[in-house]
Motif scaffolding. Sequence first.
Motif, mmCIF file in Angstrom:
data_model
loop_
_atom_site.group_PDB
_atom_site.id
_atom_site.type_symbol
_atom_site.label_atom_id
_atom_site.label_comp_id
_atom_site.label_asym_id
_atom_site.label_seq_id
_atom_site.Cartn_x
_atom_site.Cartn_y
_atom_site.Cartn_z
ATOM 1 N N ARG A 1 0.761 -1.260 -0.123
ATOM 2 C CA ARG A 1 -0.039 0.000 0.063
ATOM 3 C C ARG A 1 0.938 1.443 0.022
ATOM 4 O O ARG A 1 1.799 1.205 0.826
ATOM 5 N N THR A 2 0.670 2.190 -0.958
ATOM 6 C CA THR A 2 1.331 3.368 -1.098
ATOM 7 C C THR A 2 0.726 4.686 -0.865
ATOM 8 O O THR A 2 1.108 5.643 -0.624
ATOM 9 N N ALA A 3 -0.613 4.767 -1.032
ATOM 10 C CA ALA A 3 -1.400 5.719 -1.110
ATOM 11 C C ALA A 3 -2.199 5.969 0.330
ATOM 12 O O ALA A 3 -2.075 5.089 1.078
ATOM 13 N N ALA A 4 -2.445 7.305 0.280
ATOM 14 C CA ALA A 4 -3.142 7.466 1.893
ATOM 15 C C ALA A 4 -4.294 6.856 2.081
ATOM 16 O O ALA A 4 -5.031 6.546 0.929
ATOM 17 N N ALA A 5 -4.469 6.163 3.292
ATOM 18 C CA ALA A 5 -5.891 5.580 3.531
ATOM 19 C C ALA A 5 -6.909 6.326 3.201
ATOM 20 O O ALA A 5 -7.057 7.288 3.739
ATOM 21 N N GLY A 6 -7.679 5.855 2.646
ATOM 22 C CA GLY A 6 -9.197 6.350 2.566
ATOM 23 C C GLY A 6 -9.305 7.289 1.165
ATOM 24 O O GLY A 6 -10.203 7.861 1.048
ATOM 25 N N SER A 7 -8.091 7.275 0.592
ATOM 26 C CA SER A 7 -7.932 8.219 -0.524
ATOM 27 C C SER A 7 -8.435 7.641 -1.915
ATOM 28 O O SER A 7 -8.798 6.162 -1.858
ATOM 29 N N ARG A 8 -8.752 8.277 -2.954
ATOM 30 C CA ARG A 8 -9.130 7.827 -4.323
ATOM 31 C C ARG A 8 -8.051 6.814 -4.736
ATOM 32 O O ARG A 8 -8.285 5.565 -5.228
ATOM 33 N N ASP A 9 -6.850 7.250 -4.719
ATOM 34 C CA ASP A 9 -5.696 6.363 -4.994
ATOM 35 C C ASP A 9 -5.475 5.077 -4.470
ATOM 36 O O ASP A 9 -5.504 3.897 -5.061
ATOM 37 N N GLU A 10 -5.900 5.069 -3.114
ATOM 38 C CA GLU A 10 -5.840 3.620 -2.421
ATOM 39 C C GLU A 10 -7.149 2.840 -2.941
ATOM 40 O O GLU A 10 -6.956 1.609 -3.011
ATOM 41 N N ALA A 11 -8.129 3.626 -2.869
ATOM 42 C CA ALA A 11 -9.296 2.635 -3.427
ATOM 43 C C ALA A 11 -8.922 1.960 -4.908
ATOM 44 O O ALA A 11 -9.569 0.889 -5.100
ATOM 45 N N ILE A 12 -8.484 2.868 -5.582
ATOM 46 C CA ILE A 12 -8.022 2.180 -7.131
ATOM 47 C C ILE A 12 -7.152 1.206 -6.972
ATOM 48 O O ILE A 12 -7.319 0.175 -7.809
ATOM 49 N N GLN A 13 -6.284 1.393 -5.958
ATOM 50 C CA GLN A 13 -5.215 0.529 -5.992
ATOM 51 C C GLN A 13 -5.784 -1.053 -5.481
ATOM 52 O O GLN A 13 -5.445 -1.997 -5.874
ATOM 53 N N MET A 14 -6.777 -0.877 -4.217
ATOM 54 C CA MET A 14 -7.493 -2.135 -4.078
ATOM 55 C C MET A 14 -8.250 -2.730 -5.002
ATOM 56 O O MET A 14 -8.402 -3.870 -5.071
ATOM 57 N N GLN A 15 -8.929 -1.868 -5.957
ATOM 58 C CA GLN A 15 -9.892 -2.400 -6.946
ATOM 59 C C GLN A 15 -8.984 -3.036 -7.941
ATOM 60 O O GLN A 15 -9.421 -4.335 -8.266
ATOM 61 N N ALA A 16 -7.824 -2.730 -8.158
ATOM 62 C CA ALA A 16 -6.953 -3.397 -9.126
ATOM 63 C C ALA A 16 -6.461 -4.521 -8.607
ATOM 64 O O ALA A 16 -6.419 -5.749 -9.314
ATOM 65 N N LEU A 17 -6.292 -4.654 -7.198
ATOM 66 C CA LEU A 17 -5.997 -5.750 -6.593
ATOM 67 C C LEU A 17 -6.919 -6.919 -6.668
ATOM 68 O O LEU A 17 -6.624 -8.031 -6.950
ATOM 69 N N GLN A 18 -8.275 -6.411 -6.491
ATOM 70 C CA GLN A 18 -9.339 -7.565 -6.544
ATOM 71 C C GLN A 18 -9.463 -7.658 -7.811
ATOM 72 O O GLN A 18 -9.780 -8.863 -8.135
ATOM 73 N N GLY A 19 -9.438 -6.957 -9.052
ATOM 74 C CA GLY A 19 -9.458 -7.482 -10.276
ATOM 75 C C GLY A 19 -8.509 -8.534 -10.806
ATOM 76 O O GLY A 19 -8.641 -9.353 -11.227
ATOM 77 N N ARG A 20 -7.064 -8.291 -10.077
ATOM 78 C CA ARG A 20 -6.245 -9.386 -10.489
ATOM 79 C C ARG A 20 -6.610 -10.666 -9.827
ATOM 80 O O ARG A 20 -6.396 -11.612 -10.356
ATOM 81 N N GLY A 21 -7.171 -10.678 -8.678
ATOM 82 C CA GLY A 21 -7.444 -11.852 -8.134
ATOM 83 C C GLY A 21 -8.588 -12.529 -9.002
ATOM 84 O O GLY A 21 -8.798 -13.684 -9.017
#
Length: 722
Positions: free
Chosen positions: A70-90
């Motif tokens: 995790r590199t983006a600030a918690a609760g930020s848009r960048d963090e959400a997109i990072q987690m969404q991309a992680l879910q998409g990869r799974g």
Amino acid sequence: MAGPWEKYQKPAATEAAPSAGPSAGPWTRYAPEARSAPSFVTPEPPPGVVVHGGDGRSYVADKPAIGVQRTAAAGSRDEAIQMQALQGRGATDGIVGDVTRAAQPFAQGQSLNFGDEFVSTVLAAIEGVQGRSTKDAFDYGQEFQRQELERRRAEAPLTSMASELAGGVATGIAAAPKVFASGAGLGANVLRGGLTGAAAGGASGFGGGSGLEDRASDALTGAGIGAGVGVAAPLAGAAVGAGVRAYGARNAAREILEPVGIGRRAADQIETELTRDGMSAADARTRASQMGPDAMLLDVGQNVGEGAEAVANLPGAGNGTVRDRLGARGRGAPDRITAAADAAIGPQGNMAETVDDLIASRSAASRPLYDRALGQPIEWNDRLQSFIDDPVVRKGLREGVDIQRLEALARNEPFNPLDFAVTGFDEAGDPIITGVPNMRTLNVAKKGIDNILESYRDPTSGRLNLDERGRAITEVQRAFVDQLDASNPDYAAARAAWAGPTRVRNALALGQGTFDRSVRPDQLRQRLAAMSDDERDAFRIGARDQLDEVMGTARRDAAAARGMFETGWNREKLGLVLGGDDQAAAFLDTLGNETAFANRANTITGNTATARRIERQKEYNGTRSAARETFDPTSGMWGDAKRVAARGLDALLDGRNVRSAEQMRGEFGDAVSRQGTDRDALVDAIMGYGQRKTAAADRAVPYEDMIRAIMAGGGLAMTGDR
């Protein structure tokens, strides 16, 4: 704040803290008093849920290998997109994902790190068509591919790096021919490579970044790397190409040049001089062959001659070789000119003896023809009577009978005047003819007229000096002979075989005066057409005699002799003498070649040290005086100091060149002064050496292109976000 990206997200689970209760050992189940103690079991998160680890790493619950730091600030848009991309990869993990991930580094390298931007753009376009946010889709696609690329790099770092380099090399190979021109100079390719490398490297760096600031920084770094590689690529390619060419040239020199006794440097210098003269080695061979076996390479062009001049005026073996061979050739010029004259018109002998021998042999050979002709009856007519009645012809008859008597006495043969219808002589000494004159009578009259004309011949020059009466007697002679030929065809045939001493000597005199101004080509052509074979032979003897006079000048000055033949009608008359314009051209070419030989020798061995000669000598003495020319010392103490320093530096720089140049001069002087078959063999070797060098240069081009392409591609691959 909720965003449109939430559609990609599943509820995330958080790892529970470990239980603080007493730990049970594996042996407790064997204790007799053991009791089951109440415990709390953490529930397993459902598949596909993102688990946030306490170490700052998030991963997919059922696929822990699929994770991200995790590199983006918690609760930020960048963090959400990072987690969404992680879910998409799974959600997309599988054989297709494995193949796509394996190919991603190559695609990145090949696309200047813009492969992910291309995919993200396509995804954004699809989302836009469906009415959803293109920005969210683009950012999601970027993050998804970034995570997958990082995973691939972690899984197979060496394979991933090699694949990405291969992609960059592939792009470099495709772009190199458009950037680097094989025919362009090294400087031009260095400039092109630097500019193109900077542009491509900057683009690759920009494409490998993830944010504007990051992209700008990477673009600057990539531009620097790309510029450096772009400059180095043509230099490395040129170095490899030079090595290939040098290797080919060394082999060619060893196999082709050494057997004819010449080294690479001398052969290269000869090729340089020929190129300056605008000709190839093949052209030089053709030109030398046209000039004959005595021609040298130094004769074929101005610049080759100047090279020989430089060698002939510098110390070393080449000096003596050039001068000795030019001297020997100059001494042989008279013999060559004489040989050319002999080939053109026959060898010169004692003219008087040659003509006497001709007269004697032709007279003896034609006697059976004359015996036949003189035994033929003749039909008398008024025209013949008018000749016999003329005092000149009667005088000729008297002298002819007297000549016939003397010839009979010399041959110990009987003489009877009645054979000529002569029955006596009057008080004036003229013969008395009884009855109709026969053919023998008319023949001795013709001999007597010939003898009368001989009295006009100059004993020194051998030419008839006819006055007005003499020319009139000549006309009478011709008319009388024409009438005899018409009255007796056998006589005409006999006379064609043997015209008689007078006609032969007249033809001889004409040949001796061929190049006099008074003799016109049309007159000469007419006289030659009317001559018998013996007259033509006599004419050639006379022409050869005059030609020999000219050769006396030609042996000393071939140019003057050639100029004489080129003056007025002499060129045309020379063709008539030698039997045609081609023969005349060949003879004049010989004189022209000898003129060129003499002029070249005078230029090379002359004592005048012209500025041109001094300048050309610098090319052959191995000195460049680079330091002195660079520093250009001025006057005064500082100028003297610079001059001394420059001389010392030049001595170091030029020392090896001077020693090598002396060897080259020796080989060059020997090569350009060879003649005949040795000359041709040498030129053939230079031709073969040049062809091998060209082939080596052609082989070097692909190596140069390959090195430039590989380096350019590697530079592009190195300018990504790594």
